[in-house]
Design an enzyme around this catalytic site. Structure first.
Site, PDB file in Angstrom:
ATOM      1  N   ASN A 157       0.799  -1.230   0.000  1.00 28.01           N
ATOM      2  CA  ASN A 157       0.000   0.000   0.000  1.00 28.01           C
ATOM      3  C   ASN A 157       0.833   1.282   0.000  1.00 28.01           C
ATOM      4  O   ASN A 157       0.384   2.301  -0.513  1.00 28.01           O
ATOM      5  CB  ASN A 157      -1.005  -0.011   1.154  1.00 28.01           C
ATOM      6  N   GLU A 253       4.095  -4.250  12.341  1.00 30.14           N
ATOM      7  CA  GLU A 253       3.009  -3.273  12.181  1.00 30.14           C
ATOM      8  C   GLU A 253       1.922  -3.983  11.396  1.00 30.14           C
ATOM      9  O   GLU A 253       2.091  -4.291  10.222  1.00 30.14           O
ATOM     10  CB  GLU A 253       3.524  -2.030  11.447  1.00 30.14           C
ATOM     11  N   CYS A 287      -3.195   1.362   6.522  1.00 28.79           N
ATOM     12  CA  CYS A 287      -3.290   0.695   7.830  1.00 28.79           C
ATOM     13  C   CYS A 287      -4.082   1.519   8.838  1.00 28.79           C
ATOM     14  O   CYS A 287      -4.726   0.958   9.734  1.00 28.79           O
ATOM     15  CB  CYS A 287      -1.891   0.422   8.373  1.00 28.79           C
TER      16      CYS A 287
END
Length: 479
Positions: A157, A253, A287
């Site tokens: 992303n 993450e 995210c």
């Protein structure tokens, strides 16, 4: 230096562009066309990459801070000169709207600048050992030393900036890197590898190997020469990495279903456009994308009306069109999954105010009301242009609902009440609380990371360097 533009790409190992035995087609998420042929590394090539990084580790560890900083400054300058090319690469391989892609490149330039600056700020402290009996006549200090070979596994992303958040601090602190970019977005990493080579990085300090997670990722994680894994991606993969990593240091993450609270008396004219950006930027594939909105009952109807109207105005189309707001999701499977989750919620009583329909590989910006919090579209990470708006009667109710999640990356609250702001900052169980902003806010030098299934460890160059270095204590007995 000419940027690698040939259709067939190569692995980057020990400063050389290396052929692989097997290749696969890289397909555009937007139109299905073949963009390039990408090498699929086998265990032999991954072993060569790790060996190269391992052999280069002493060179990097001994390199003076000013030289590490200079290399990173050079990368930042080279990327600035080639930012149009970089943005086009991101738009093509990730279907990120070109305007958003340009924003990512601008951030990446800043990230490498921050890394260059932090390379000169790695220091320890002196300790007064005579504060304890037996500590007399001793001088003590601490230093930070590079950990060695770092395995970096990055997502699709933010294929350029999230690579920078791993490679930047690793090089700044004198480590070497074996980088596995996401299968859909390897071109950005190849591009950056060329810039590092031109910038003067020693051979072997950065290696880029593409291929399956099963082959490349598992080999990097299990190899004893790799001393740390830094990973951004899904909880399932992150948990698997953690279980295989043994005593390696690991930073994870792992995403979120981020939320914002809208208190009564807030300025909706200002808030709504910001929330639309947070929810639908890059098709919600962020995210910290805004997925859940909790609005005070006194503002709820007006907020829903304004937010829905703004969502309807977003333009869907070609990622290379500067007017495009929303383009294709990264894969057909992701489109199918998001639509299925929306339909499940709809079948259980949710209201689709707008969206829920597809246009090719694009999902129209979708707004849902009356969603049960247990629905997948609410309690899991949707990673699509889907947002849910809930009505709440108090800040405490909203805080409890935000916290009722397996994730905890970032959350936001809009309020004119300082007591509500401070209360939310204290009670929200997340890695970062944004007051009078959306949870999607991030600048590249702030500490970034989450709690619960959002992972552990922190990114942000200074904080990543702490993760990527060992603290050494030196005690000198003056006799």
């Amino acid at each position: 230096m000419a940027i690698q533009t040939e259709f067939k790409k190569k692995l980057f190992i020990n400063g050389c562009w290396t052929e692989a035995e097997n290749y696969t087609d890289l397909i555009s998420p937007y139109n299905g066309e073949v963009i390039a042929k990408i090498p699929l590394a086998g265990e032999t090539e991954v072993d060569q990459a790790v060996e190269a990084a391992y052999n280069a580790r002493k060179t990097m560890a001994k390199m003076p801070a000013f030289k590490r900083a200079q290399i990173l400054e050079n990368v930042s300058k080279l990327l600035e000169e080639r930012q149009e090319d970089a943005a086009k690469i991101i738009a093509l391989e990730a279907a990120k709207p070109i305007t958003t892609a340009k924003g990512e490149v601008a951030r990446t330039i800043q990230t490498y600048k921050f890394a260059a600056e932090e390379a000169k700020r790695i220091h320890g402290e002196t300790l007064p050992l005579d504060s304890a009996p037996g500590g007399e006549n001793r001088v003590s200090y601490t230093t930070r030393e590079p950990i060695g070979v770092i395995g970096a596994i990055t997502p699709f992303n933010f294929p350029m900036n999230l690579v920078a958040h791993k490679v930047g601090p690793a090089i700044a602190s004198g480590n070497t890197v074996v980088l596995k970019p996401a299968s859909q977005t390897p071109l950005s990493s190849y591009f950056i590898a060329e810039l590092f080579q031109e910038a003067g990085l020693p051979d072997g300090a950065l290696n880029v190997v593409t291929g399956s997670g099963k082959t490349v990722g598992d080999k990097i994680v299990s190899d004893d020469r790799v001393k740390m894994i830094t990973f951004t991606g899904s909880p399932a993969v992150g948990i698997g990495i953690r279980n295989k990593a043994g005593l390696k240091r690991v930073t994870l993450e792992l995403g979120s279903n981020s939320a914002v609270i809208i208190d009564e008396g807030t300025d909706l004219e200002t808030i709504v456009p910001r929330c639309v950006t947070g929810a639908f930027s890059y098709q919600g594939q962020v995210c910290i994308s805004l997925q859940r909105i909790y609005v005070h009952e006194k503002e709820y109807d007006r907020f829903v009306e304004k937010f829905t109207e703004a969502a309807k105005q977003l333009k869907i189309g070609d990622p290379l069109d500067p007017e495009t707001d929303v383009s294709a999701l990264i894969s057909k499977d992701d489109v199918k999954r998001a639509v299925n989750w929306v339909e499940e919620a709809k079948g259980n009583g949710a209201t689709v105010v707008t969206g829920g329909e597809t246009d090719g590989n694009s999902l129209k910006p979708t707004v849902l009301l009356n969603v049960d919090p247990s629905e997948k579209v609410s309690c899991q990470e949707v990673f699509a242009p889907v947002v849910i708006i809930y009505k709440i009667s108090s800040i405490d109710e909203a805080i409890n609902l935000v916290n009722d999640s397996r994730y905890g990356l970032q959350a936001g609250i809009y309020t004119e009440n300082i007591h509500h702001a401070l209360h939310a900052a204290e009670e929200l169980h997340v890695g970062g609380v944004m007051i009078n902003d959306i949870p999607t806010f991030r600048v590249d030098h702030m500490p970034y990371g989450g709690v619960k299934e959002s992972g552990f460890g922190r990114e942000g160059i200074k904080y990543a360097i702490e993760e990527m270095t060992e603290l050494k204590l030196v005690v000198f007995n003056k006799k």
